[in-house]
Motif scaffolding. Structure first.
Motif, PDB file in Angstrom:
ATOM      1  N   ARG A 240       9.055  20.270 -24.064  1.00 16.97           N
ATOM      2  CA  ARG A 240       7.602  20.033 -24.347  1.00 16.97           C
ATOM      3  C   ARG A 240       6.912  20.113 -23.001  1.00 16.97           C
ATOM      4  O   ARG A 240       7.399  19.806 -22.063  1.00 16.97           O
ATOM      5  N   TYR A 241       5.535  20.453 -23.134  1.00 14.80           N
ATOM      6  CA  TYR A 241       4.563  20.513 -22.004  1.00 14.80           C
ATOM      7  C   TYR A 241       3.492  19.329 -22.274  1.00 14.80           C
ATOM      8  O   TYR A 241       3.041  19.186 -23.372  1.00 14.80           O
ATOM      9  N   PRO A 242       3.019  19.292 -21.083  1.00 15.02           N
ATOM     10  CA  PRO A 242       1.638  17.949 -21.390  1.00 15.02           C
ATOM     11  C   PRO A 242       0.459  18.723 -21.888  1.00 15.02           C
ATOM     12  O   PRO A 242       0.213  19.973 -21.448  1.00 15.02           O
ATOM     13  N   LEU A 243      -0.260  17.879 -22.665  1.00 18.58           N
ATOM     14  CA  LEU A 243      -1.528  18.299 -23.056  1.00 18.58           C
ATOM     15  C   LEU A 243      -2.533  18.202 -21.892  1.00 18.58           C
ATOM     16  O   LEU A 243      -2.496  17.446 -20.913  1.00 18.58           O
ATOM     17  N   PRO A 244      -3.751  18.753 -22.132  1.00 21.00           N
ATOM     18  CA  PRO A 244      -4.825  18.668 -20.938  1.00 21.00           C
ATOM     19  C   PRO A 244      -4.892  17.293 -20.335  1.00 21.00           C
ATOM     20  O   PRO A 244      -5.484  17.000 -19.346  1.00 21.00           O
ATOM     21  N   ASN A 245      -4.825  16.177 -21.477  1.00 19.70           N
ATOM     22  CA  ASN A 245      -5.122  14.892 -21.023  1.00 19.70           C
ATOM     23  C   ASN A 245      -3.880  14.183 -20.316  1.00 19.70           C
ATOM     24  O   ASN A 245      -3.760  12.978 -20.145  1.00 19.70           O
ATOM     25  N   GLY A 246      -2.760  14.950 -20.137  1.00 21.32           N
ATOM     26  CA  GLY A 246      -1.696  14.765 -19.204  1.00 21.32           C
ATOM     27  C   GLY A 246      -0.393  13.933 -20.513  1.00 21.32           C
ATOM     28  O   GLY A 246       0.773  13.694 -19.810  1.00 21.32           O
ATOM     29  N   GLU A 247      -0.780  13.707 -21.411  1.00 24.84           N
ATOM     30  CA  GLU A 247       0.185  13.267 -22.350  1.00 24.84           C
ATOM     31  C   GLU A 247       1.145  14.348 -23.140  1.00 24.84           C
ATOM     32  O   GLU A 247       0.534  15.573 -23.089  1.00 24.84           O
ATOM     33  N   LEU A 248       2.409  14.197 -23.135  1.00 26.62           N
ATOM     34  CA  LEU A 248       3.313  15.339 -23.610  1.00 26.62           C
ATOM     35  C   LEU A 248       3.184  15.562 -25.209  1.00 26.62           C
ATOM     36  O   LEU A 248       2.875  14.808 -26.006  1.00 26.62           O
ATOM     37  N   PHE A 249       2.968  16.756 -25.227  1.00 25.68           N
ATOM     38  CA  PHE A 249       2.621  17.215 -26.735  1.00 25.68           C
ATOM     39  C   PHE A 249       3.851  16.663 -27.850  1.00 25.68           C
ATOM     40  O   PHE A 249       5.014  16.666 -27.404  1.00 25.68           O
ATOM     41  N   SER A 250       3.612  15.924 -28.823  1.00 25.90           N
ATOM     42  CA  SER A 250       4.376  15.452 -29.603  1.00 25.90           C
ATOM     43  C   SER A 250       4.591  16.033 -31.031  1.00 25.90           C
ATOM     44  O   SER A 250       5.299  15.534 -31.683  1.00 25.90           O
ATOM     45  N   GLY A 251       3.803  17.155 -31.397  1.00 26.85           N
ATOM     46  CA  GLY A 251       3.865  17.692 -32.420  1.00 26.85           C
ATOM     47  C   GLY A 251       4.741  18.970 -32.825  1.00 26.85           C
ATOM     48  O   GLY A 251       5.651  19.118 -31.810  1.00 26.85           O
ATOM     49  N   PHE A 252       4.329  19.526 -33.432  1.00 26.98           N
ATOM     50  CA  PHE A 252       5.200  20.835 -33.863  1.00 26.98           C
ATOM     51  C   PHE A 252       4.251  22.194 -34.137  1.00 26.98           C
ATOM     52  O   PHE A 252       3.089  21.846 -34.255  1.00 26.98           O
ATOM     53  N   VAL A 253       4.828  23.574 -33.786  1.00 30.95           N
ATOM     54  CA  VAL A 253       4.312  24.599 -33.933  1.00 30.95           C
ATOM     55  C   VAL A 253       4.692  25.440 -35.440  1.00 30.95           C
ATOM     56  O   VAL A 253       5.802  25.632 -35.028  1.00 30.95           O
ATOM     57  N   ALA A 254       3.700  25.277 -36.357  1.00 27.91           N
ATOM     58  CA  ALA A 254       4.328  26.129 -37.555  1.00 27.91           C
ATOM     59  C   ALA A 254       4.957  27.455 -37.203  1.00 27.91           C
ATOM     60  O   ALA A 254       5.815  27.905 -37.840  1.00 27.91           O
ATOM     61  N   LYS A 255       4.111  28.231 -36.461  1.00 27.83           N
ATOM     62  CA  LYS A 255       4.594  29.545 -36.302  1.00 27.83           C
ATOM     63  C   LYS A 255       6.146  29.669 -35.589  1.00 27.83           C
ATOM     64  O   LYS A 255       6.829  30.655 -36.151  1.00 27.83           O
ATOM     65  N   SER A 256       6.403  28.861 -34.868  1.00 32.28           N
ATOM     66  CA  SER A 256       7.780  28.749 -34.276  1.00 32.28           C
ATOM     67  C   SER A 256       8.727  27.973 -35.201  1.00 32.28           C
ATOM     68  O   SER A 256       9.754  28.544 -35.380  1.00 32.28           O
ATOM     69  N   ALA A 257       8.334  26.965 -35.989  1.00 31.22           N
ATOM     70  CA  ALA A 257       9.069  26.267 -36.885  1.00 31.22           C
ATOM     71  C   ALA A 257       9.509  27.372 -37.826  1.00 31.22           C
ATOM     72  O   ALA A 257      10.841  27.203 -38.480  1.00 31.22           O
ATOM     73  N   ASP A 258       8.668  28.112 -38.179  1.00 27.40           N
ATOM     74  CA  ASP A 258       8.960  29.234 -39.562  1.00 27.40           C
ATOM     75  C   ASP A 258      10.170  30.032 -39.076  1.00 27.40           C
ATOM     76  O   ASP A 258      11.108  30.241 -39.891  1.00 27.40           O
ATOM     77  N   LYS A 259      10.097  30.454 -37.673  1.00 30.08           N
ATOM     78  CA  LYS A 259      11.516  31.226 -37.171  1.00 30.08           C
ATOM     79  C   LYS A 259      12.741  30.441 -36.924  1.00 30.08           C
ATOM     80  O   LYS A 259      13.772  30.993 -37.402  1.00 30.08           O
ATOM     81  N   ILE A 260      12.566  29.171 -36.868  1.00 25.89           N
ATOM     82  CA  ILE A 260      13.564  28.292 -36.618  1.00 25.89           C
ATOM     83  C   ILE A 260      14.303  27.940 -37.861  1.00 25.89           C
ATOM     84  O   ILE A 260      15.485  27.986 -37.993  1.00 25.89           O
ATOM     85  N   PHE A 261      13.522  27.874 -39.091  1.00 27.73           N
ATOM     86  CA  PHE A 261      13.825  27.725 -40.246  1.00 27.73           C
ATOM     87  C   PHE A 261      15.176  28.870 -40.590  1.00 27.73           C
ATOM     88  O   PHE A 261      16.112  28.697 -41.126  1.00 27.73           O
ATOM     89  N   GLN A 262      15.046  30.024 -39.996  1.00 29.08           N
ATOM     90  CA  GLN A 262      16.026  31.117 -40.500  1.00 29.08           C
ATOM     91  C   GLN A 262      17.279  31.011 -39.822  1.00 29.08           C
ATOM     92  O   GLN A 262      18.161  31.750 -39.906  1.00 29.08           O
ATOM     93  N   SER A 263      17.479  29.901 -38.867  1.00 30.18           N
ATOM     94  CA  SER A 263      18.800  29.584 -38.299  1.00 30.18           C
ATOM     95  C   SER A 263      19.776  29.305 -39.498  1.00 30.18           C
ATOM     96  O   SER A 263      20.898  29.420 -39.126  1.00 30.18           O
ATOM     97  N   THR A 264      19.319  29.018 -40.798  1.00 30.51           N
ATOM     98  CA  THR A 264      20.395  28.789 -41.640  1.00 30.51           C
ATOM     99  C   THR A 264      20.449  30.058 -42.719  1.00 30.51           C
ATOM    100  O   THR A 264      21.014  30.006 -43.896  1.00 30.51           O
ATOM    101  N   ASP A 265      19.854  31.083 -42.501  1.00 31.97           N
ATOM    102  CA  ASP A 265      19.816  32.130 -43.329  1.00 31.97           C
ATOM    103  C   ASP A 265      21.320  33.088 -43.306  1.00 31.97           C
ATOM    104  O   ASP A 265      22.039  32.943 -42.409  1.00 31.97           O
ATOM    105  N   SER A 266      21.463  33.487 -44.277  1.00 32.13           N
ATOM    106  CA  SER A 266      22.846  34.055 -44.680  1.00 32.13           C
ATOM    107  C   SER A 266      22.883  35.442 -43.871  1.00 32.13           C
ATOM    108  O   SER A 266      21.803  36.120 -43.544  1.00 32.13           O
ATOM    109  N   ARG A 267      24.199  35.701 -43.299  1.00 32.28           N
ATOM    110  CA  ARG A 267      24.130  36.867 -42.403  1.00 32.28           C
ATOM    111  C   ARG A 267      25.046  37.947 -42.972  1.00 32.28           C
ATOM    112  O   ARG A 267      25.734  38.717 -42.051  1.00 32.28           O
ATOM    113  N   SER A 268      25.233  37.830 -44.266  1.00 29.24           N
ATOM    114  CA  SER A 268      26.222  38.902 -44.927  1.00 29.24           C
ATOM    115  C   SER A 268      25.450  39.540 -46.142  1.00 29.24           C
ATOM    116  O   SER A 268      24.443  39.111 -46.375  1.00 29.24           O
TER     117      SER A 268
END
Length: 268
Positions: A240-268
């Motif tokens: 995680r990286y800090p926001l402009p206010n200096g606080e660490l970003f605590s949320g999630f990015v839907a575009k990235s999470a969409d690809k992470i979901f594919q970690s459980t996809d079948s591979r056969s």
């Protein structure tokens, strides 16, 4: 009385590690380098049925002091999600997604409804929360294949039910690597296979979050029509990286999470 949230997380971790031995191997690898595991977040999956939806899965965490952080829509995968945060920044965030059943055709809806109808909702309580209920239904490999052809997410749920889909290493807390890219290189060097969908690293400093993950371990699941090998759980890594206010970003990015979901996809 409900299970204390720290105890619940320990139970979830032990179940997750048993199902996904690579997680324990990676934690041991990091420990050998002087690092201890700090979890960024724990993720769960479910269906948007009021008997087992996000709010039901979240109950023990809310009782333990967690509050809603943000919500997310995944149009392509037909998912809705919320994440929950604890006032203690070292406590892992909780990310819960649910499949929007109304967006699927009748065969999928009927198959899933048949599974959900088997859930004994009276057995879900403070002492036995839904998040550790494992698979509260009997399902067939034919069910799994039907669902897999339409939604890998739904197939995973049919096979595994309620458990931690993944835990996540908080990379910022590691001292032996300087970046997520360096951690990824170490893991590949040690023989772990990473999810390469959209690149090994999803996200960027510009969106304040970088993520990567292993591919799910293959596990044997006992279906009503035999034992079959299907994707299980995976281990994720987040920086995680800090926001402009200096606080660490605590949320999630839907575009990235969409690809992470594919970690459980079948591979056969």
């Amino acid at each position: 009385m409900s299970i204390p949230v720290l105890e619940l997380i320990d139970i979830l971790w032990l179940k997750f590690r048993d199902m996904n031995p690579q997680a324990g191997q990676i934690v041991d690898l990091l420990a050998e380098r002087g690092d201890r595991l700090q979890n960024d977040h724990i993720a769960f999956r479910t269906f948007n049925d009021p008997r087992i939806g996000v709010s039901v899965l979240a109950k023990p965490f809310v009782a333990g002091g967690y509050v809603v952080g943000d919500e997310y829509q995944f149009e392509e995968k037909k998912l809705y999600a919320q994440h929950f945060e604890h006032p203690d920044p070292e406590m892992p965030k909780i990310f819960i997604s649910e499949l929007l059943l109304e967006k699927f055709d009748a065969p999928v809806r009927k198959t899933v409804e048949r599974l959900i109808d088997q859930v004994d909702t009276h057995a879900i309580n403070d002492d036995h929360p839904l998040c550790i209920a494992a698979r509260p239904w009997r399902s067939s490999y034919e069910d799994w294949k039907l669902l897999r052809d339409v939604s890998e997410y739904a197939a995973w749920m049919a096979a595994h039910g309620f458990c931690a889909n993944h835990f996540t290493v908080f990379v910022n807390a590691l001292k032996s690597v300087a970046s997520l890219q360096e951690l990824n290189s170490l893991l590949v060097e040690k023989g772990f296979e990473l999810n390469a969908e959209g690149g090994a690293v999803k996200g960027s400093p510009e969106v304040f979050l970088e993520q990567s993950s292993t591919l799910a371990s293959t596990v044997n699941v006992e279906f009503t029509d035999g034992v079959h090998a299907v994707p299980g759980c995976y281990f994720e890594f987040a920086r995680r990286y800090p926001l402009p206010n200096g606080e660490l970003f605590s949320g999630f990015v839907a575009k990235s999470a969409d690809k992470i979901f594919q970690s459980t996809d079948s591979r056969s």
